[in-house]
Design a protein around this motif. Structure first.
Motif, PDB file in Angstrom:
ATOM      1  N   SER A   1       0.276  -1.575   0.056  1.00 49.37           N
ATOM      2  CA  SER A   1      -0.111   0.210   0.187  1.00 49.37           C
ATOM      3  C   SER A   1       1.026   1.385  -0.183  1.00 49.37           C
ATOM      4  O   SER A   1       0.348   2.021  -0.971  1.00 49.37           O
ATOM      5  CB  SER A   1      -0.698  -0.442   1.329  1.00 49.37           C
ATOM      6  OG  SER A   1      -1.213   1.255   1.340  1.00 49.37           O
TER       7      SER A   1
ATOM      8  N   ARG B   1      -2.433  -2.852  -4.443  1.00 52.31           N
ATOM      9  CA  ARG B   1      -3.281  -2.304  -3.659  1.00 52.31           C
ATOM     10  C   ARG B   1      -4.012  -1.179  -4.980  1.00 52.31           C
ATOM     11  O   ARG B   1      -4.905  -0.746  -5.021  1.00 52.31           O
ATOM     12  CB  ARG B   1      -2.797  -1.062  -2.254  1.00 52.31           C
ATOM     13  CG  ARG B   1      -4.243  -0.584  -1.856  1.00 52.31           C
ATOM     14  CD  ARG B   1      -3.724   0.821  -0.506  1.00 52.31           C
ATOM     15  NE  ARG B   1      -5.576   1.210  -0.440  1.00 52.31           N
ATOM     16  CZ  ARG B   1      -5.284   1.747   0.594  1.00 52.31           C
ATOM     17  NH1 ARG B   1      -4.353   2.458   1.823  1.00 52.31           N
ATOM     18  NH2 ARG B   1      -6.567   2.856   0.837  1.00 52.31           N
TER      19      ARG B   1
ATOM     20  N   PHE C   1      -7.935  -1.928   5.018  1.00 49.51           N
ATOM     21  CA  PHE C   1      -6.931  -0.839   5.241  1.00 49.51           C
ATOM     22  C   PHE C   1      -7.606   0.409   6.624  1.00 49.51           C
ATOM     23  O   PHE C   1      -8.757   0.735   6.822  1.00 49.51           O
ATOM     24  CB  PHE C   1      -7.163  -0.165   3.886  1.00 49.51           C
ATOM     25  CG  PHE C   1      -6.651  -0.268   3.068  1.00 49.51           C
ATOM     26  CD1 PHE C   1      -5.408  -1.237   2.816  1.00 49.51           C
ATOM     27  CD2 PHE C   1      -7.388  -1.367   1.713  1.00 49.51           C
ATOM     28  CE1 PHE C   1      -4.866  -2.052   1.731  1.00 49.51           C
ATOM     29  CE2 PHE C   1      -6.488  -2.125   1.073  1.00 49.51           C
ATOM     30  CZ  PHE C   1      -5.026  -2.859   1.035  1.00 49.51           C
TER      31      PHE C   1
ATOM     32  N   TYR D   1       1.037  -6.189   4.156  1.00 54.24           N
ATOM     33  CA  TYR D   1       0.736  -4.899   4.173  1.00 54.24           C
ATOM     34  C   TYR D   1       1.435  -3.959   5.763  1.00 54.24           C
ATOM     35  O   TYR D   1       1.629  -5.162   6.790  1.00 54.24           O
ATOM     36  CB  TYR D   1      -0.501  -4.186   4.324  1.00 54.24           C
ATOM     37  CG  TYR D   1      -1.463  -4.522   3.217  1.00 54.24           C
ATOM     38  CD1 TYR D   1      -1.385  -3.778   1.715  1.00 54.24           C
ATOM     39  CD2 TYR D   1      -2.524  -5.758   2.596  1.00 54.24           C
ATOM     40  CE1 TYR D   1      -2.241  -3.625   1.320  1.00 54.24           C
ATOM     41  CE2 TYR D   1      -2.483  -5.216   1.607  1.00 54.24           C
ATOM     42  CZ  TYR D   1      -2.538  -4.899   0.674  1.00 54.24           C
ATOM     43  OH  TYR D   1      -3.571  -5.366  -0.431  1.00 54.24           O
TER      44      TYR D   1
ATOM     45  N   CYS E   1      -1.022   0.859   6.834  1.00 53.96           N
ATOM     46  CA  CYS E   1      -2.209   1.164   6.611  1.00 53.96           C
ATOM     47  C   CYS E   1      -3.301   0.215   6.199  1.00 53.96           C
ATOM     48  O   CYS E   1      -4.306   0.001   6.248  1.00 53.96           O
ATOM     49  CB  CYS E   1      -1.454   0.583   5.177  1.00 53.96           C
ATOM     50  SG  CYS E   1       0.011   1.763   4.776  1.00 53.96           S
ATOM     51  N   TYR E   2      -2.535  -1.355   7.315  1.00 53.01           N
ATOM     52  CA  TYR E   2      -4.064  -2.534   7.642  1.00 53.01           C
ATOM     53  C   TYR E   2      -3.914  -2.899   8.682  1.00 53.01           C
ATOM     54  O   TYR E   2      -2.905  -3.155   9.605  1.00 53.01           O
ATOM     55  CB  TYR E   2      -2.979  -3.112   6.361  1.00 53.01           C
ATOM     56  CG  TYR E   2      -4.194  -4.283   6.126  1.00 53.01           C
ATOM     57  CD1 TYR E   2      -5.206  -3.981   5.493  1.00 53.01           C
ATOM     58  CD2 TYR E   2      -3.478  -6.234   6.672  1.00 53.01           C
ATOM     59  CE1 TYR E   2      -6.399  -5.090   5.259  1.00 53.01           C
ATOM     60  CE2 TYR E   2      -4.651  -6.924   6.284  1.00 53.01           C
ATOM     61  CZ  TYR E   2      -5.698  -6.838   5.233  1.00 53.01           C
ATOM     62  OH  TYR E   2      -6.717  -7.810   4.956  1.00 53.01           O
TER      63      TYR E   2
END
Ligand SMILES: [Zn+2]
Length: 93
Positions: free
Chosen positions: A9, A82, A42, A32, A36-37
């Motif tokens: 990402s 992503r 997300f 990730y 981000c995750y």
């Protein structure tokens, strides 16, 4: 062989287990980072790629990364998982 993994990402290197994001069942994501995750989703689901570019640039400039490294990271964003399949998601706000 130790292939360097990066967050799919934001392109941050996933070089430590502490930096990995988490899946819904609490296991670590291998794709990730935790910024981000988290929990299988997300953290900023509506973020666009250009917003991510700005964020990545800002974070790296804060860390005084060399500009060629920053450019490389930003240039790699469109190839990340992503952002690759953009054509299927077309809901720009
Ligand atoms: Zn990330």
């Amino acid at each position: 062989m130790n292939m360097e993994k990066i967050c799919q990402s934001c392109s941050m290197p996933l070089d430590s287990i502490d930096i990995l994001g988490t899946e819904r069942d609490g296991s670590k994501s291998d794709q990730y980072c935790k910024y981000c995750y988290q929990g299988g989703a997300f953290t900023a689901p509506n973020m666009s790629m250009s917003q991510m570019e700005t964020l990545v640039k800002m974070q790296m400039e804060k860390k005084n990364m060399p500009s060629n490294i920053i450019t490389m990271a930003v240039d790699s964003l469109p190839n990340l998982k992503r952002w690759k399949k953009r054509d299927s998601i077309n809901h720009n706000l």
